[in-house]
Design a protein around this motif. Sequence first.
Motif, PDB file in Angstrom:
ATOM      1  N   GLU A   1       0.899  -1.077   0.026  1.00 22.07           N
ATOM      2  CA  GLU A   1       0.079   0.015  -0.029  1.00 22.07           C
ATOM      3  C   GLU A   1       1.051   1.259   0.005  1.00 22.07           C
ATOM      4  OE1 GLU A   1      -3.207   0.117  -0.472  1.00 22.07           O
ATOM      5  OE2 GLU A   1      -3.284  -1.784  -0.516  1.00 22.07           O
ATOM      6  N   GLY A   2       1.987   1.349   0.927  1.00 19.47           N
ATOM      7  CA  GLY A   2       2.909   2.489   0.690  1.00 19.47           C
ATOM      8  C   GLY A   2       3.958   2.089   0.768  1.00 19.47           C
ATOM      9  N   ILE A   3       5.017   3.169   0.607  1.00 21.61           N
ATOM     10  CA  ILE A   3       6.444   3.006   0.597  1.00 21.61           C
ATOM     11  C   ILE A   3       7.183   4.248   1.358  1.00 21.61           C
ATOM     12  CG2 ILE A   3       6.348   3.765  -1.863  1.00 21.61           C
ATOM     13  CD1 ILE A   3       8.577   1.726  -2.232  1.00 21.61           C
ATOM     14  N   ALA A   4       8.173   3.956   1.875  1.00 16.12           N
ATOM     15  CA  ALA A   4       9.090   5.009   2.359  1.00 16.12           C
ATOM     16  C   ALA A   4      10.437   4.620   2.746  1.00 16.12           C
ATOM     17  CB  ALA A   4       8.431   5.462   3.758  1.00 16.12           C
ATOM     18  N   PHE A   5      11.215   5.447   2.656  1.00 12.40           N
ATOM     19  CA  PHE A   5      12.630   5.165   3.125  1.00 12.40           C
ATOM     20  C   PHE A   5      12.858   4.701   4.550  1.00 12.40           C
ATOM     21  CE2 PHE A   5      13.480   7.897  -0.439  1.00 12.40           C
ATOM     22  CZ  PHE A   5      14.287   7.360  -1.258  1.00 12.40           C
ATOM     23  N   SER A   6      13.566   3.793   4.919  1.00  8.09           N
ATOM     24  CA  SER A   6      13.617   3.432   6.347  1.00  8.09           C
ATOM     25  C   SER A   6      15.034   2.885   6.798  1.00  8.09           C
ATOM     26  CB  SER A   6      12.775   2.223   6.567  1.00  8.09           C
ATOM     27  OG  SER A   6      13.253   1.512   7.663  1.00  8.09           O
ATOM     28  N   LYS A   7      15.498   3.168   7.612  1.00 11.80           N
ATOM     29  CA  LYS A   7      16.846   2.728   8.222  1.00 11.80           C
ATOM     30  C   LYS A   7      16.849   1.548   8.718  1.00 11.80           C
ATOM     31  CE  LYS A   7      18.869   7.212   9.466  1.00 11.80           C
ATOM     32  NZ  LYS A   7      19.265   8.168  10.467  1.00 11.80           N
ATOM     33  N   ARG A   8      15.502   1.110   9.280  1.00  8.62           N
ATOM     34  CA  ARG A   8      15.515  -0.126   9.916  1.00  8.62           C
ATOM     35  C   ARG A   8      15.549  -1.514   8.860  1.00  8.62           C
ATOM     36  NH1 ARG A   8      10.661  -0.687  13.685  1.00  8.62           N
ATOM     37  NH2 ARG A   8       9.435   0.275  11.856  1.00  8.62           N
ATOM     38  N   HIS A   9      15.452  -1.246   7.595  1.00  8.30           N
ATOM     39  CA  HIS A   9      15.361  -2.167   6.613  1.00  8.30           C
ATOM     40  C   HIS A   9      16.647  -2.357   5.893  1.00  8.30           C
ATOM     41  CE1 HIS A   9      11.373  -1.509   7.809  1.00  8.30           C
ATOM     42  NE2 HIS A   9      10.895  -2.884   7.262  1.00  8.30           N
ATOM     43  N   LYS A  10      17.058  -3.427   5.572  1.00 11.83           N
ATOM     44  CA  LYS A  10      18.226  -3.853   4.949  1.00 11.83           C
ATOM     45  C   LYS A  10      18.459  -3.058   3.431  1.00 11.83           C
ATOM     46  CE  LYS A  10      21.307  -7.616   4.002  1.00 11.83           C
ATOM     47  NZ  LYS A  10      21.478  -9.176   3.817  1.00 11.83           N
ATOM     48  N   SER A  11      17.140  -3.162   2.818  1.00 12.90           N
ATOM     49  CA  SER A  11      17.196  -2.415   1.623  1.00 12.90           C
ATOM     50  C   SER A  11      16.916  -0.955   1.759  1.00 12.90           C
ATOM     51  CB  SER A  11      15.790  -3.129   0.895  1.00 12.90           C
ATOM     52  OG  SER A  11      14.740  -2.523   1.641  1.00 12.90           O
ATOM     53  N   GLY A  12      16.870  -0.463   2.887  1.00 12.57           N
ATOM     54  CA  GLY A  12      16.650   0.946   2.895  1.00 12.57           C
ATOM     55  C   GLY A  12      15.223   1.279   2.667  1.00 12.57           C
ATOM     56  N   ILE A  13      14.511   0.522   2.469  1.00  9.99           N
ATOM     57  CA  ILE A  13      12.900   1.026   2.013  1.00  9.99           C
ATOM     58  C   ILE A  13      11.875   0.165   2.911  1.00  9.99           C
ATOM     59  CG2 ILE A  13      11.303   1.130   0.160  1.00  9.99           C
ATOM     60  CD1 ILE A  13      13.743   1.397  -1.699  1.00  9.99           C
ATOM     61  N   ALA A  14      11.043   0.516   3.306  1.00  4.32           N
ATOM     62  CA  ALA A  14       9.803   0.103   4.033  1.00  4.32           C
ATOM     63  C   ALA A  14       8.712   0.109   3.341  1.00  4.32           C
ATOM     64  CB  ALA A  14       9.682   0.763   5.512  1.00  4.32           C
ATOM     65  N   THR A  15       8.088  -1.330   2.991  1.00  2.00           N
ATOM     66  CA  THR A  15       6.676  -1.151   2.475  1.00  2.00           C
ATOM     67  C   THR A  15       5.574  -1.434   3.211  1.00  2.00           C
ATOM     68  OG1 THR A  15       7.128  -3.447   1.948  1.00  2.00           O
ATOM     69  CG2 THR A  15       7.731  -1.690   0.034  1.00  2.00           C
ATOM     70  N   ARG A  16       4.298  -1.016   2.985  1.00  2.00           N
ATOM     71  CA  ARG A  16       3.232  -1.225   3.884  1.00  2.00           C
ATOM     72  C   ARG A  16       2.461  -2.158   3.450  1.00  2.00           C
ATOM     73  NH1 ARG A  16       0.003  -0.249   8.215  1.00  2.00           N
ATOM     74  NH2 ARG A  16      -2.024   1.175   7.765  1.00  2.00           N
ATOM     75  N   PHE A  17       1.892  -3.162   4.391  1.00  6.00           N
ATOM     76  CA  PHE A  17       1.104  -4.331   3.962  1.00  6.00           C
ATOM     77  C   PHE A  17       1.668  -5.008   2.594  1.00  6.00           C
ATOM     78  CE2 PHE A  17      -3.078  -1.991   5.619  1.00  6.00           C
ATOM     79  CZ  PHE A  17      -3.029  -2.716   6.710  1.00  6.00           C
ATOM     80  N   PRO A  18       2.953  -5.389   2.636  1.00  2.00           N
ATOM     81  CA  PRO A  18       3.141  -6.211   1.639  1.00  2.00           C
ATOM     82  C   PRO A  18       2.479  -7.630   1.582  1.00  2.00           C
ATOM     83  CG  PRO A  18       5.008  -6.359   3.328  1.00  2.00           C
ATOM     84  CD  PRO A  18       3.745  -5.328   3.759  1.00  2.00           C
ATOM     85  N   ARG A  19       1.983  -8.179   0.500  1.00  2.00           N
ATOM     86  CA  ARG A  19       1.422  -9.369   0.467  1.00  2.00           C
ATOM     87  C   ARG A  19       1.398  -9.834  -1.023  1.00  2.00           C
ATOM     88  NH1 ARG A  19      -1.904  -4.552   0.024  1.00  2.00           N
ATOM     89  NH2 ARG A  19      -3.322  -4.753  -1.702  1.00  2.00           N
ATOM     90  N   ILE A  20       1.446 -11.242  -1.167  1.00  5.78           N
ATOM     91  CA  ILE A  20       1.797 -11.918  -2.372  1.00  5.78           C
ATOM     92  C   ILE A  20       0.325 -11.670  -3.336  1.00  5.78           C
ATOM     93  CG2 ILE A  20       2.055 -14.085  -3.589  1.00  5.78           C
ATOM     94  CD1 ILE A  20       3.154 -14.811  -0.659  1.00  5.78           C
ATOM     95  N   LEU A  21       0.361 -11.103  -4.550  1.00  4.75           N
ATOM     96  CA  LEU A  21      -0.634 -10.973  -5.557  1.00  4.75           C
ATOM     97  C   LEU A  21      -0.502 -12.250  -6.152  1.00  4.75           C
ATOM     98  CD1 LEU A  21      -2.338  -8.461  -5.766  1.00  4.75           C
ATOM     99  CD2 LEU A  21      -1.061  -7.926  -7.472  1.00  4.75           C
ATOM    100  N   ARG A  22       0.323 -12.513  -6.910  1.00  4.98           N
ATOM    101  CA  ARG A  22       0.021 -13.794  -7.272  1.00  4.98           C
ATOM    102  C   ARG A  22       1.662 -14.365  -7.747  1.00  4.98           C
ATOM    103  NH1 ARG A  22      -0.414 -11.772 -13.606  1.00  4.98           N
ATOM    104  NH2 ARG A  22       0.299  -9.684 -13.087  1.00  4.98           N
TER     105      ARG A  22
END
Lengths: 542, 355
Positions: free
Chosen positions: A493-514
């Motif tokens: 749903e959302g996306i933001a920079f993040s220091k807590r994530h290895k990739s440097g990016i946090a995503t909101r509500f990630p889920r598998i679409l297919r």
Amino acid sequence: MKRFSQLIKILDSTNKTTLKVNALANYFSEAPEKDKVWTIAILSHRRPPRPVNTTLLREWASELANIPLWLFEESYHIVGDLAETIALVVPSDEKSTEKLLSTFLEEMIWLKKQEDQIKKNYLFENWKNLDYYGRFVFTKLITGGFRIGVSQKLMTRALAKSTGIDEDILAYKLMGNWDPNTISFKELVLEENKNDYLSKPYPFYLAYAIEDEVSTLGNVRQWSAEHKWDGIRAQVILRNNEIFVWSRGEELVTDKYPEFQEFIGVLPNGMVLDGEILPYPNEQIGTFNDLQTRIGRKTVSKALLKKTPVILKAYDLLEWQGDDIRKKTFAERRKLLHEVFEEVKTTNSKIPLQLSEQMAFNSWQEVALEREKSREKHSEGLMLKRLDSPYLVGRKKGDWWKWKVDPLTIDAVLTYAMRGHGRRSNLFTDYTFALWNTNEEGKKELVTFAKAYSGLTDAEFKQVDAWIKKNTLERYGPVRSVTPQHVFEIAFEGIAFSKRHKSGIATRFPRILRWRKDKKIEEANSLEDLKSLIPSTISTAK
Amino acid sequence: MKRQLLEFTPKGIYCEPADVYLDPWKPVDKALITHGHADHSRWGHKKYITHHTNIPIIKHRLGDILASGKKWGETFTINNVKFSFHPAGHILGSSQIRVEHKGQVWVFTGDYKLEDDGVATPYENVKCHSFITECTFGLPAFLWRPQKEVISDINSWWAENKANGLTSILFGYSLGKAQRLLKHLDPDIGKIYTHGAVENMTAVLRNMIDFPKTELITRDTKKVDLAGNIVLAPPSAQGSTWIRKMVPYVNATASGWMAFRGARRRRAIDKGFVLSDHCDWPGLLKAIKETGAEKVICTHGYTAIFSRYLRDLGYDASTESTQFEGETGEISSDTDIENKSENTSVKANGKGEQT
């Protein structure tokens, strides 16, 4: 304790809400007074602190079971629950006990301060003497967390059923700091208290997601649009110079958001606001990531309050001057809200209150264009509310609609898997996904970016599970790394920079679409692709 | 490397000097069969050799096949290799196969359990040098209660449902578990109805074992007839339209997997009875110890974990990949897939069983 174990057994073996409520209500009608108080405490996350840490529990359980620690650990990974594993592996005389639940908990409070040898003797004695379910429940009381699908709300409903006291009043009575060790059932639940009514919220009106073309809603001028804020839906009640904050789960969360105490003396008494609690760092609406730091904290430190303050983005007024005004039209309620707000803001510009801006449009195309701006504004999309509608109860179709933005998606590679818990224990259903990145040496590598554990059908999970078990590269306790081979489309749903994530990016509500069986891993997206999805309004933030 | 008396080949467990296979999963000329479950007795072999009580079972399942029956302990020789069948206690007609050649004795268990279930001929311990064992429930978390207690729980559950005017549906694999349950259900509580798969298989076994009377559910069976009575059905019937006409009912599964709360919840079953036709943890350890074997090969179940523990105990234990499935039809195939895969992954990364 026998009665409590029996209760947990029933709650654990059904997913029918009515059966759960009945079992709990029966328990509340029959159990000894002290046990009732403890049961309420346990089911509302007020257990005493853990008397023995899990490292010692594992060591001692494997010692009593006469198996090596590694074998205990392997069993635990497969069973998926520490207390259940212990209950299964330790030998026992399968006796049952007449000792009360409250006695066990009093002993556990005492136990916390004892020497290890005393703790060990205490555990051995009880593990050996209890029957299987008693042993499971006993160990759960030590490790904490009964995940048996009993929310505080469900427990409150059962308590209401057994005592005849109104559910909302009970919810209020059970709030705050009370000590199960000293309070009586009478004091906690039965005694009348005038103040109980003070906090009473109204049932929330909930919107449905729009399914058809938005133009089917008819004349655009009969509708009010506003952004759908991504925070915590809440009612803020101000009566008798007291503030009460209720979340949508009808949980009283006043203590978690002390900011709203500022309303007292500024806003008039006899007023109930409906709105969204939003993070407001640096005087700007933050991301849900920011709010995460506030959720789940019972007490909030001064530093955190300063770093991540919250505001109420109000969008409805349900009570005014002590009167329930839900039958008035949305337009009338909003007008009142607007007037109150304007008046207050002129003298008290700093209070943590904002209005959710109403927007009027001339065509549905204009509405659609505004919806496209949602991500920049940190909203999830739009809310459409019929101007002449009253405030209804619960989820009703017709007057309120949510029109969310489509989720962002990206194709990622499955790299790690972990066994699920509960009904998914023993199945690999919790996945980690990675994207391509070119490292400093110019080599392409996969970098973890999100975890997801929903979105596949049971049949697909089974298929992926079987594949994982055949394609494990290495094991790290419960986690397995797998051959990079499968590509999944991940929605968020959302996306933001993040220091807590290895990739440097946090995503909101990630889920598998297919499951993209048609794609090879080389065709998965890169970290750069993901970064390009971050709206420009926040791409400069840290 | 010296060839082993029994080897694991892509077609199945092979005895080279006798040129026969044990429970092969690909069609072969001559197959020695431990028991009638589909993963052990497959279609397409030219000749089946098995215990005589198993013949009607596999003929019922596989049709007109060429099969010859042996008695318990009867020795027969193929190319100087001595073979004999010994009771495995798993289901009616289930055997272990003893193989002897040049002073070396191997035993292949197929599937087995130690407790006498009242239907299958009880497990017999056979001394050997090398023991090929299943370990479907090879974790210390599995510990079975005596059958008597579980059966008593099942009958009380049925009686309680009857008192509430509900139909009881009990799921168990149509060959083995269903008959074990049937044998011990208390016909004084009510009538015992069956799903077609259970009824047909039971009919085959009635010549050998005395079972309580059953009634097949047909189109003409009325809902009112079922109320308070019990229905024995295979696990595959759960959630089918066939079941829906039995409302109001409560259902239960009898399986070793029911020991786990997660398995019960995943299946959305009202009640789980822990009752298995496989060995539990102490059962496996006891059986292995009593064979006197030094070498133990684990075929299906939690093989990697179980064989590591056996090595801790001083056995020469290893795992082999097979296509046997353990208690799969009964609850979930996850562990079974796991066994095979753990073996393959071990081979694939060349690191030995435990990394």
